[in-house]
Design a protein around this motif. Structure first.
Motif, PDB file in Angstrom:
ATOM      1  N   ARG A  31       0.836  -1.207   0.000  1.00 54.73           N
ATOM      2  CA  ARG A  31       0.000   0.000   0.000  1.00 54.73           C
ATOM      3  C   ARG A  31       0.870   1.257   0.000  1.00 54.73           C
ATOM      4  NH1 ARG A  31      -4.627  -1.374   4.530  1.00 54.73           N
ATOM      5  NH2 ARG A  31      -5.981  -2.604   3.182  1.00 54.73           N
ATOM      6  N   GLY A  44       2.704   1.678  -3.330  1.00 53.90           N
ATOM      7  CA  GLY A  44       1.779   2.134  -4.365  1.00 53.90           C
ATOM      8  C   GLY A  44       1.454   3.607  -4.233  1.00 53.90           C
ATOM      9  N   ALA A  45       1.191   4.048  -3.010  1.00 51.78           N
ATOM     10  CA  ALA A  45       0.874   5.459  -2.778  1.00 51.78           C
ATOM     11  C   ALA A  45       2.069   6.346  -3.106  1.00 51.78           C
ATOM     12  CB  ALA A  45       0.443   5.662  -1.330  1.00 51.78           C
ATOM     13  N   GLU A  68       2.618   6.593  -6.915  1.00 48.05           N
ATOM     14  CA  GLU A  68       1.661   7.474  -7.601  1.00 48.05           C
ATOM     15  C   GLU A  68       2.131   8.920  -7.589  1.00 48.05           C
ATOM     16  OE1 GLU A  68      -2.910   6.121  -7.596  1.00 48.05           O
ATOM     17  OE2 GLU A  68      -2.116   6.568  -5.595  1.00 48.05           O
ATOM     18  N   LYS A 123       8.226   3.962  -8.969  1.00 39.45           N
ATOM     19  CA  LYS A 123       7.402   2.962  -9.657  1.00 39.45           C
ATOM     20  C   LYS A 123       8.106   1.625  -9.863  1.00 39.45           C
ATOM     21  CE  LYS A 123       3.934   5.725 -11.934  1.00 39.45           C
ATOM     22  NZ  LYS A 123       3.279   6.099 -13.178  1.00 39.45           N
ATOM     23  N   HIS A 169      -3.893  -4.428  -6.245  1.00 42.94           N
ATOM     24  CA  HIS A 169      -4.244  -3.018  -6.031  1.00 42.94           C
ATOM     25  C   HIS A 169      -3.065  -2.099  -6.340  1.00 42.94           C
ATOM     26  CE1 HIS A 169      -7.792  -4.059  -3.153  1.00 42.94           C
ATOM     27  NE2 HIS A 169      -8.081  -4.269  -4.415  1.00 42.94           N
ATOM     28  N   ALA A 170      -1.872  -2.502  -5.921  1.00 43.71           N
ATOM     29  CA  ALA A 170      -0.691  -1.682  -6.199  1.00 43.71           C
ATOM     30  C   ALA A 170      -0.438  -1.579  -7.702  1.00 43.71           C
ATOM     31  CB  ALA A 170       0.529  -2.251  -5.485  1.00 43.71           C
ATOM     32  N   ARG A 181      -2.716   0.798  -9.427  1.00 44.73           N
ATOM     33  CA  ARG A 181      -2.389   2.195  -9.144  1.00 44.73           C
ATOM     34  C   ARG A 181      -1.228   2.706  -9.984  1.00 44.73           C
ATOM     35  NH1 ARG A 181      -2.362   3.199  -2.682  1.00 44.73           N
ATOM     36  NH2 ARG A 181      -2.608   5.350  -3.325  1.00 44.73           N
ATOM     37  N   VAL A 182      -0.226   1.851 -10.233  1.00 39.53           N
ATOM     38  CA  VAL A 182       1.023   2.382 -10.785  1.00 39.53           C
ATOM     39  C   VAL A 182       1.491   1.761 -12.092  1.00 39.53           C
ATOM     40  CG1 VAL A 182       1.837   3.079  -8.516  1.00 39.53           C
ATOM     41  CG2 VAL A 182       2.518   0.866  -9.413  1.00 39.53           C
ATOM     42  N   ARG A 242      -9.079  -0.705 -14.942  1.00 43.46           N
ATOM     43  CA  ARG A 242      -8.212   0.468 -14.750  1.00 43.46           C
ATOM     44  C   ARG A 242      -6.959   0.403 -15.601  1.00 43.46           C
ATOM     45  NH1 ARG A 242      -7.023   2.429  -8.722  1.00 43.46           N
ATOM     46  NH2 ARG A 242      -6.029   4.076  -9.897  1.00 43.46           N
TER      47      ARG A 242
END
Length: 191
Positions: A66, A69-70, A73, A79, A103-104, A107-108, A138
């Protein structure tokens, strides 16, 4: 001297595993006897696998994914590490870690890299399957015919209603539809 006190020796050598074992209320000596037999037969790698499959370890790895990933972004230089960790997470035995990896990546990862998570649509865990098809919505380019075909097939053939719904939503996103409007109309991103 520690060999006379196997519970103490074990606790000093493997504090996190010992804490988990004792926290669950297992008697130390029978557990240690069994662990000794495992180590004798399989080596110390067996203890590392036991530790890696412990829920605390999975939660820590989820939290790391998490955070990566944040950070990625916000900072493109992060990345590669986030993607590398997320790809590795897809192979983890714990579903929580696989879910965080998906999820990661969503996001990226670069647009069009949906195939990376497509195989996860058949994962043994339902939440992982749902996350995989949502992530495809996505990660695929809008209008990607191959991704749409995959999602349409999942919508028709998935055994779980939740996966079928996620596939329908992801396919709608790739078609440029992002939700129903009052009165039954559709709003599109392509108009």
């Amino acid at each position: 001297a520690l060999s006379r006190f196997p519970a103490m020796a074990f606790t000093m050598a493997f504090p996190r595993i010992a804490t988990a074992v004792f926290r669950r209320g297992y008697a130390a000596e029978p557990v240690l006897s069994q662990l000794s037999r495992v180590v004798s037969a399989q080596g110390t790698g067996a203890l590392e696998q036991l530790h890696a499959s412990h829920p605390d370890a999975a939660e820590q790895r989820r939290d790391l994914l998490r955070r990566l990933g944040a950070e990625a972004e916000k900072d493109d230089s992060k990345k590669p590490e986030a993607i590398r960790e997320a790809l590795d997470a897809l192979e983890d035995e714990h579903s929580l870690v696989r879910l965080a990896g998906i999820h990661a990546l969503a996001r990226v990862a670069s647009m069009g890299s949906w195939q990376t998570v497509a195989a996860m649509a058949t994962d043994p865990d339902e939440l992982v399957r749902v996350a995989a098809v949502r992530a495809m919505g996505r990660m695929a380019e809008p209008g990607d015919a191959e991704a749409l075909e995959f999602l349409e097939k999942a919508e028709k053939e998935a055994k779980d209603r939740s996966v079928r719904g996620a596939a329908r939503d992801a396919a709608a996103r790739l078609r440029g539809h992002f939700g129903a409007l009052p009165g039954g109309g559709q709003a599109t991103m392509l108009e």
